[in-house]
Structures are given as structure tokens and as C-alpha cells.
Design a protein around this motif. Structure first.
Motif, PDB file in Angstrom:
ATOM      1  N   SER A 149       0.824  -1.212   0.000  1.00 36.62           N
ATOM      2  CA  SER A 149       0.000   0.000   0.000  1.00 36.62           C
ATOM      3  C   SER A 149       0.855   1.258   0.000  1.00 36.62           C
ATOM      4  O   SER A 149       0.563   2.230  -0.712  1.00 36.62           O
ATOM      5  CB  SER A 149      -0.932   0.000   1.219  1.00 36.62           C
ATOM      6  OG  SER A 149      -1.855  -1.053   1.163  1.00 36.62           O
ATOM      7  N   SER A 174      -0.726   4.778  -1.320  1.00 36.90           N
ATOM      8  CA  SER A 174      -2.097   4.847  -0.800  1.00 36.90           C
ATOM      9  C   SER A 174      -2.169   5.883   0.305  1.00 36.90           C
ATOM     10  O   SER A 174      -1.460   5.772   1.316  1.00 36.90           O
ATOM     11  CB  SER A 174      -2.538   3.487  -0.260  1.00 36.90           C
ATOM     12  OG  SER A 174      -3.769   3.620   0.434  1.00 36.90           O
ATOM     13  N   LYS A 176      -4.553   6.263   2.368  1.00 38.22           N
ATOM     14  CA  LYS A 176      -5.482   5.816   3.409  1.00 38.22           C
ATOM     15  C   LYS A 176      -4.789   5.114   4.579  1.00 38.22           C
ATOM     16  O   LYS A 176      -5.457   4.686   5.521  1.00 38.22           O
ATOM     17  CB  LYS A 176      -6.520   4.883   2.792  1.00 38.22           C
ATOM     18  CG  LYS A 176      -7.351   5.531   1.699  1.00 38.22           C
ATOM     19  CD  LYS A 176      -8.330   4.536   1.083  1.00 38.22           C
ATOM     20  CE  LYS A 176      -9.146   5.183  -0.027  1.00 38.22           C
ATOM     21  NZ  LYS A 176     -10.085   4.209  -0.652  1.00 38.22           N
ATOM     22  N   GLY A 204      -5.464   6.630   8.158  1.00 37.80           N
ATOM     23  CA  GLY A 204      -6.828   6.911   8.572  1.00 37.80           C
ATOM     24  C   GLY A 204      -7.509   7.940   7.690  1.00 37.80           C
ATOM     25  O   GLY A 204      -6.857   8.687   6.951  1.00 37.80           O
ATOM     26  N   PRO A 205      -8.826   8.020   7.756  1.00 44.97           N
ATOM     27  CA  PRO A 205      -9.584   8.920   6.880  1.00 44.97           C
ATOM     28  C   PRO A 205      -9.295  10.395   7.102  1.00 44.97           C
ATOM     29  O   PRO A 205      -9.318  11.182   6.161  1.00 44.97           O
ATOM     30  CB  PRO A 205     -11.048   8.572   7.206  1.00 44.97           C
ATOM     31  CG  PRO A 205     -11.007   7.908   8.553  1.00 44.97           C
ATOM     32  CD  PRO A 205      -9.700   7.187   8.617  1.00 44.97           C
ATOM     33  N   ALA A 217      -6.048  11.265   5.253  1.00 41.83           N
ATOM     34  CA  ALA A 217      -5.972  10.936   3.829  1.00 41.83           C
ATOM     35  C   ALA A 217      -5.857  12.154   2.909  1.00 41.83           C
ATOM     36  O   ALA A 217      -5.048  12.128   1.964  1.00 41.83           O
ATOM     37  CB  ALA A 217      -7.162  10.069   3.432  1.00 41.83           C
ATOM     38  N   ALA A 260      -2.512  12.421   0.546  1.00 43.94           N
ATOM     39  CA  ALA A 260      -2.617  12.327  -0.906  1.00 43.94           C
ATOM     40  C   ALA A 260      -1.730  13.354  -1.600  1.00 43.94           C
ATOM     41  O   ALA A 260      -1.327  13.159  -2.758  1.00 43.94           O
ATOM     42  CB  ALA A 260      -4.064  12.516  -1.336  1.00 43.94           C
ATOM     43  N   ARG A 282       1.861   5.057  11.147  1.00 45.22           N
ATOM     44  CA  ARG A 282       0.633   4.271  10.993  1.00 45.22           C
ATOM     45  C   ARG A 282       0.353   3.453  12.251  1.00 45.22           C
ATOM     46  O   ARG A 282      -0.777   3.417  12.746  1.00 45.22           O
ATOM     47  CB  ARG A 282       0.738   3.343   9.793  1.00 45.22           C
ATOM     48  CG  ARG A 282      -0.449   2.374   9.704  1.00 45.22           C
ATOM     49  CD  ARG A 282      -0.288   1.342   8.612  1.00 45.22           C
ATOM     50  NE  ARG A 282      -1.232   0.249   8.779  1.00 45.22           N
ATOM     51  CZ  ARG A 282      -2.513   0.281   8.403  1.00 45.22           C
ATOM     52  NH1 ARG A 282      -3.015   1.366   7.855  1.00 45.22           N
ATOM     53  NH2 ARG A 282      -3.289  -0.788   8.590  1.00 45.22           N
ATOM     54  N   ASP A 323      -0.729  11.248  12.081  1.00 47.00           N
ATOM     55  CA  ASP A 323      -0.528  11.704  10.704  1.00 47.00           C
ATOM     56  C   ASP A 323       0.914  12.197  10.571  1.00 47.00           C
ATOM     57  O   ASP A 323       1.267  13.217  11.161  1.00 47.00           O
ATOM     58  CB  ASP A 323      -1.515  12.831  10.400  1.00 47.00           C
ATOM     59  CG  ASP A 323      -1.392  13.364   8.979  1.00 47.00           C
ATOM     60  OD1 ASP A 323      -0.435  13.008   8.280  1.00 47.00           O
ATOM     61  OD2 ASP A 323      -2.262  14.156   8.579  1.00 47.00           O
TER      62      ASP A 323
END
Length: 558
Positions: free
Chosen positions: A37, A42, A44, A47-48, A51, A55, A358, A363
Motif C-alpha cells: 500500500s 495509498s 489511506k 486513517g480517513p 488521507a 494524498a 501508521r 498523521d
């Protein structure tokens, strides 16, 4: 028990009980499919809530490839600059980019040398800036990487200095190389002023961007072999997708297991790695990426494996840079050793920090607490037109020769009568399981003796405290962009000793109502305000005479 993970020129050796703890985390990471990932970018993984920012911040994974074309262009620019006699590069920036470029230059100078000089200025100290301005400006090119109070002020100061040195407007403009994102205000200003502009990657920040334009431009202009760094990083890239035989994943598991298991101090010692300055870059990455939401790892950079503070205690995880698995010598029983070339080390630690974030559910790309000090500084500058407000100029609790000691409240120094007693009171204020951060708003060159206070205070802490406290050292305002995030957002168990000094020769900032000395003092007071508002023990030592005051502090601890 020993585990050795080797790939892409990197070797990560893990010894003792940490092997079992890290392997448990590693299995969880593999089960969750993290290597694939992350290699696939990725957003994600954290966590949301994280994200949207993630990104826009994962471009560092591709830099070993995407920076190739930049390296070729920079090689031509460097050759052209040297033909024009410009063999002195000044980098005006802050944060990870400054430390990465400095590590590249120092490591290259140590091994093979470089054809040009690189001076990193991530400071507002007028003494340090004056020393750089006193160099040969006719040989100087200034790289400004991103904005910020430090870089913007220095751009203005050097613009005036070039004019005073007799350079006409066009030539002065050509002496600046600006590295920034395409649509930024700094990019627009650079084009209007006629500066050379180099686009910075829009999906890479300074903390994770060691192999991006913000760090590479200045290093390349100074003659560092950028392509070799990218080659070394590229050799590691293939291993990053692997669930096993992946040294970056293994290191990330160690970092996460340490923080989650109560060993939340990461003591880093270099032992013959040849990577001068790399530990300071790793410090900013680990502290800034993981230190938030009351969690994180405190990086503690020590002078070597024999330095005070490297002793094994229950809340420390020790990392040695440079030792091979089969090497004997002091510190061999340390939990982790990491060996490999500089380019690969940058990528290794960035990946490991992202993985550890993670596991810790933070974050890695957000810096919620850095902005607090910036806002506090801005408020001070607005309130007093560039000078620190008089409300903080309360009488010192103790005056000893050239040294003033200030505390947030009466009695905080426990009625200390001598400088030694005052420093011991500072050490005793460190919470159980906490640390002391020494923060010197001084001249890295002229006041270099300040760095000696770290091992001296660590030795004294072992004598006056029942449980020794780790001691860190940082130059201000550099640390604001490195471990400043951890100081405010990490576990609330720090105590702080800030050092400021009288300014003998200040430097005005053209177009601004404040000088560098006033800006520096506002940055110091601004951060002190924030730390104290969080309830942390925080003291300020002011040196009425810098050299004499540092000598007194050293004498009080020996």
C-alpha cells in the motif's frame, strides 16, 4: 537474539529483547498489506482524517526516479556558476531541507571533497548572519528554498548586501536561486525580481523531501554528486514493496514498537558512518513525523557511543549509525544499528517514519503544533513593531556575572543562590520519565561552545536525579522546524532551558520594521510563551556577554 535485515546496500541489525517486540509489529504490518500500500502511494494508511493531506505528500517515494532530470539540469547550472567564479553557495531555508543539504555537503566533503562551499543559514541570529555576510559576496550565490520568516528575511538582507558590494540590479537578481512550488507567492516574487526559479515538487514537503529540489539544488550547486545519492536510494527502492527482507519496514517496526512499549526516547549515536550531519536530519524527521497527539519518539542525538546519555535505561531505545553487525566495540549491545550510504539512508528513514506513524495512529505529514509558535512570534512582532513585548521583561530570578536566569514563576529555582544550584533546579524540574531540551538562540559558529552544555547537563542529571533524564540540544530557531512539533505535540513530559544572548551587532531587515535580532528574540519569546501555556517547566538563561556567559555556564557544570 539478533536479527539482520539487508537489502539495497542497507543493513539494519536488531539485538536483544527488541527483536521479539519489533517482529510482532512487523507481522501486523505485513498482514495489513502496508508494504504494498505504501509503495503504491495509498493515502489511506493513516486513517480517513489524514488521507486528504497524505494524498498530497507521498511524492517522496518517487524522488529517486523523478529527481534524475533535476540532477542533470543542476549539474549544468553548477558548472556554469563555477565558470562565473561563483563557488560559494548560501542556502537560506529552514527545516528538513536545510539539514538534508548540510548532511549531503558535509558527507561529500569528508569523503572526496567538493569544488564549492556550502553555507546553510537557517537562523535569524545577527552574529551568525553577519559572519556569512563578511565573506566574499562576489563569489556568492544564494539559494532560497520556500518561504518562512527566516528565508524571507535573509533574502532581503542579502539583496541589500549585494547592492552594497557594488553589484548592479540585474547581477544581484541573478545571484538568487529560488526553489518553491509553481503557484506560490514566492515563485511569483522570484519571477518578477528576475531570480532563477526552480520548481519544487508539489507533493513533497521539506520534512520528507531529502531527495527533492528543496535540498538538492543547493547541494548540487556546491558540487555534491547528486546522481550518486539517487543511485544509492534507487537500489533500496525495490525492497520497499517486500513484506520481508525490507530493512525500512524492519526499522519502522522497531520505531513503533519502541514508542508503544514505553521506550519513547530514541538515542542516536554515530559510530564511523561517515555521514556527517545525518543524525540531525534523522532527528527532525522522527521528532516531527511522530510527535503529536500526545505520542511519539523523542530523538536524542548524542556525540558518540561513549557520550553521557547513551547509557541504557528503561525508557531509551539506542540506535547506532554506521556499525556493521560483526563489529566489536563500545555500544555493540545497543538495540539497533543501521549502516548504508547516505542516499539510501534518507529513503530508509522516511519510509520507517511513515510506517511507525501508521502503527501509532498519527498523521506523519501534519504539523499542528508548529503553527502555534509561528503565530505567537507574529503576534509579538505586530504588538511591538518588531520588538519583544515589555511584559516578558521581568527581573531575573538570579544574576551571576554575565548570566541572567529567568523562570516563569517565583520559587521555580528553589531559592538558588549560585548558577550551579539554578541549573540543578532546572534539572530537578524535569518530570519523571521526561527530558530536558536545551534551546540556544545563538550563533552556531561563534557560540559553538553552547553545544557542550548537552553532555555536561546529562552528566549532572545522572548525579542530582534519582533517575537520569535525557538531555537534547537544539539551535534556535532551527529546532522550531525540526523537533519543535514534538515539544508541543508529543508526550507532555519535557522541561525546557532556553538560552538567549545580547546582540553586539544587529542586522536590519530591509522593508520590515524589525531587525534580525528583534525577529530572533520574538521567535524565542513566542515559543517560550507556547511551552509555558502548556504547563511545561520552562526557564530562560540570558547572556549579557555571550562568550563570558557560556564560559560561566560551562564552569558551573564542571
Amino acid at each position: 537474539m539478533t536479527s539482520v535485515v539487508t537489502a539495497g546496500g542497507i543493513s539494519v541489525t536488531i539485538r536483544g529483547p527488541v527483536v521479539d517486540a519489533s517482529e510482532t509489529v512487523l507481522e501486523r504490518l505485513v498482514t495489513d498489506g502496508v508494504p504494498g500500500s505504501l509503495a503504491s502511494r495509498s493515502p489511506k494508511l493513516w486513517g480517513p482524517d489524514a488521507a486528504p493531506l497524505a494524498a498530497r505528500r507521498l511524492g517522496w517515494l518517487d524522488l529517486p526516479r523523478t529527481s534524475r532530470s533535476l540532477a542533470e539540469r543542476l549539474a549544468a547550472r553548477a558548472a556554469e556558476a563555477r565558470e562565473r567564479g561563483l563557488d560559494r553557495v548560501v542556502l537560506a531555508t529552514a527545516g528538513g531541507a536545510a539539514l538534508a543539504a548540510e548532511a549531503m555537503y558535509r558527507s561529500a566533503s569528508r569523503s572526496a571533497g567538493t569544488p564549492a562551499e556550502l553555507v546553510v543559514l537557517d537562523t535569524t541570529d545577527p552574529h551568525e548572519v553577519s559572519g556569512v555576510l563578511a565573506g566574499d559576496l562576489h563569489r556568492t550565490v544564494v539559494v532560497v528554498a520556500d518561504g518562512g520568516a527566516e528565508a524571507e528575511s535573509l533574502r532581503r538582507v542579502f539583496g541589500r548586501a549585494f547592492a552594497e558590494a557594488g553589484l548592479d540590479e540585474a547581477e544581484s537578481a541573478r545571484r538568487f536561486v529560488v526553489v518553491a512550488e509553481e503557484d506560490s507567492a514566492l515563485a511569483r516574487d522570484a519571477r518578477e525580481a528576475g531570480h532563477l526559479f526552480v520548481p519544487a515538487e508539489p507533493d513533497v514537503d521539506g520534512r520528507f523531501g531529502a531527495l527533492g529540489a528543496r535540498a538538492l539544488v543547493a547541494a548540487a550547486l556546491a558540487g555534491v554528486g547528486v546522481e550518486a545519492l539517487l543511485d544509492d536510494a534507487s537500489r533500496l527502492t525495490a525492497a520497499l514493496r517486500q513484506p520481508y527482507d525490507n530493512p525500512a519496514l524492519a526499522l519502522g517496526a522497531v520505531l513503533a514498537a519502541s514508542a508503544a512499549g514505553g521506550r519513547d526516547k530514541l538515542v542516536i549515536a554515530d559510530h564511523g558512518s561517515g555521514l556527517d550531519g545525518f543524525a540531525a536530519w534523522a532527528e527532525q524527521l522522527v521528532g516531527g513525523a511522530l510527535g503529536k497527539d500526545g505520542k511519539g519518539l523523542l530523538p536524542v542525538v548524542v556525540e558518540g557511543v561513549d557520550a553521557p546519555g547513551f547509557e541504557l535505561t528503561p525508557d531509551l531505545r539506542r540506535v547506532i549509525l554506521g556499525r556493521r553487525p560483526d563489529e566489536p566495540g563500545p555500544g555493540r549491545e545497543a538495540g539497533v544499528s543501521v549502516a548504508g550510504p547516505l542516499g539510501a539512508q534518507f529513503l530508509l528513514w522516511e519510509y520507517a517514519a511513515a510506517v511507525a506513524a501508521r502503527v501509532l495512529s498519527v498523521d506523519p505529514f501534519d504539523e499542528p503544533d508548529v503553527a502555534q509558535s509561528e503565530a505567537s512570534t507574529a503576534a509579538l512582532l505586530r504588538s511591538e513593531e518588531g520588538t519583544a513585548p515589555t511584559v516578558v521583561r521581568r527581573p531575573p530570578e538570579l544574576v551571576s556575572g554575565a548570566v541572567e536566569v529567568h523562570a516563569a514563576a517565583e520559587g521555580a529555582l528553589r531559592n538558588a543562590q549560585t548558577l550551579t544550584e539554578a541549573l540543578e533546579a532546572v534539572l530537578e524540574s524535569v518530570p519523571e520519565g521526561g527530558y530536558l531540551a536545551v534551546l540556544a538562540y545563538l550563533d552556531r559558529a561563534g557560540d559553538a561552545a553552547a553545544a557542550r552544555l548537552r553532555p555536561l547537563l546529562a552528566e549532572r542529571a545522572a548525579k542530582v536525579r534519582r533517575h537520569p533524564a535525557p538531555v537534547t540540544f537544539g539551535w534556535g530557531p532551527r529546532y522550531l522546524h525540526t523537533v519543535g512539533q514534538y515539544h508541543k505535540g508529543g508526550p507532555g513530559n519535557g522541561a525546557f532551558l532556553q538560552i538567549t544572548g545580547d546582540v553586539a551587532r544587529d542586522v536590519a531587515v530591509p522593508g520590515r520594521p524589525y531587525s534580525l535580532g528583534e525577529l530572533q528574540l520574538a521567535q524565542a519569546y513566542g515559543d517560550l510563551r507556547v511551552v509555558r501555556s502548556l504547563g511545561r517547566p520552562a526557564f530562560r538563561v540570558h547572556l549579557r556577554d555571550r562568550a563570558e556567559g557560556l564560559a560561566q555556564l560551562t564552569g558551573a557544570l564542571t
